[in-house]
Design a protein around this motif. Structure first.
Motif, PDB file in Angstrom:
ATOM      1  N   UNK A 191      -4.582  38.297   8.299  1.00  0.00           N
ATOM      2  CA  UNK A 191      -4.926  39.111   7.140  1.00  0.00           C
ATOM      3  C   UNK A 191      -5.563  38.295   6.028  1.00  0.00           C
ATOM      4  N   UNK A 192      -5.059  37.088   5.798  1.00  0.00           N
ATOM      5  CA  UNK A 192      -5.645  36.212   4.777  1.00  0.00           C
ATOM      6  C   UNK A 192      -7.082  35.854   5.134  1.00  0.00           C
ATOM      7  N   UNK A 193      -7.302  35.559   6.420  1.00  0.00           N
ATOM      8  CA  UNK A 193      -8.652  35.205   6.857  1.00  0.00           C
ATOM      9  C   UNK A 193      -9.623  36.359   6.629  1.00  0.00           C
ATOM     10  N   UNK A 194      -9.189  37.568   6.928  1.00  0.00           N
ATOM     11  CA  UNK A 194     -10.057  38.732   6.714  1.00  0.00           C
ATOM     12  C   UNK A 194     -10.319  38.966   5.234  1.00  0.00           C
ATOM     13  N   UNK A 195      -9.272  38.811   4.420  1.00  0.00           N
ATOM     14  CA  UNK A 195      -9.426  39.074   2.985  1.00  0.00           C
ATOM     15  C   UNK A 195     -10.349  38.067   2.313  1.00  0.00           C
ATOM     16  N   UNK A 196     -10.520  36.884   2.910  1.00  0.00           N
ATOM     17  CA  UNK A 196     -11.376  35.869   2.295  1.00  0.00           C
ATOM     18  C   UNK A 196     -12.856  36.217   2.428  1.00  0.00           C
ATOM     19  N   UNK A 197     -13.200  37.102   3.362  1.00  0.00           N
ATOM     20  CA  UNK A 197     -14.595  37.455   3.580  1.00  0.00           C
ATOM     21  C   UNK A 197     -14.942  38.849   3.070  1.00  0.00           C
TER      22      UNK A 197
END
Length: 261
Positions: free
Chosen positions: A161-167
């Motif tokens: 989820x963090x990885x997705x939110x960064x983009x």
């Protein structure tokens, strides 16, 4: 070290307070898996036969089989919802205050990840308690043995989820992307059906499910609930968590944002 501890406690406590103020979020996290457990499982029970496969030593009910997958569902939705708050904080401007703190970026993100994972653990054990009240219980030692498995799986799914939110920069876009990530990950896994059942219909489908990181998280939880360890699943979940967290740290790197501008 005092600065690190203070920051970790503040970020994790903020996640807990936000969760306590959103009681609907806790109820939604339990209603979703309980509907699968008590409603859908009743219909699938007669249609799906289960063979004796590890960690099970005898035939089990379909409800018992899907419990680990539903715990994974709770962790998956919780990780995505926690990361959704990051997108909201970015739009409101409070995210900037967090990421400009004089501490390593990876530590700040990991602190938020730990706070969200702890919330997911509470939700999972609440679900297991309710399932036990309906007669769907695991070995007593399994509830304790499952703690590290749930923790590792929660970190991996939260890091995704963090990885997705960064983009994703807008709240509306992230909510849409969640559906394209959550449902394929959940249904293309061993959460609802054994992998050998998938192979009967399609070898390609079986291979996709076997490569799905969520499958490894579910199998890790499944074995842990019976006080056993699935080493391959544990290694896969650990390495995948590192990859997702690394992508998130890279995505939140301020120098990358300056270069893009």
């Amino acid at each position: 070290m005092n600065h690190y501890y203070t920051a970790f406690k503040a970020i994790a406590l903020r996640e807990m307070l936000r969760f306590l103020q959103q009681r609907e979020r806790f109820l939604a996290a339990l209603v979703r898996p309980l509907v699968w457990l008590l409603v859908f499982a009743a219909g699938f029970r007669a249609a799906l036969g289960l063979s004796i496969t590890p960690p099970y030593e005898t035939y089990i009910t379909y409800e018992t089989y899907i419990v680990p997958g539903l715990c994974g569902m709770i962790l998956l939705f919780n990780g995505m919802q926690s990361s959704l708050s990051l997108v909201y904080d970015r739009e409101m401007g409070s995210m900037r205050l967090l990421l400009t703190a004089p501490l390593p970026r990876w530590f700040l993100l990991f602190s938020k990840l730990c706070g969200a994972t702890f919330i997911g653990l509470l939700q999972c054990y609440a679900f297991l308690s309710i399932a036990g009240a309906f007669g769907i219980s695991m070995p007593t030692v399994g509830y304790l043995a499952a703690l590290p498995a749930l923790l590792l799986a929660g970190i991996m799914l939260g890091a995704l989820g963090l990885a997705l939110s960064s983009f994703i920069k807008q709240l509306e876009n992230f909510a849409g992307v969640m559906n394209f990530v959550i449902f394929p990950m959940f249904f293309l896994s061993s959460a609802l059906y054994p992998l050998w059942k998938m192979a009967e219909s399609s070898e390609l489908l079986h291979d996709i499910c076997a490569l799905n990181p969520f499958t490894h998280a579910v199998e890790l939880i499944r074995f842990a609930l019976y006080a056993e360890i699935n080493l391959m699943a544990a290694v896969s979940v650990f390495l995948t968590a590192i990859v997702f967290l690394s992508i998130a740290i890279w995505g939140y790197d301020p120098s990358r944002g300056m270069k893009r501008k």
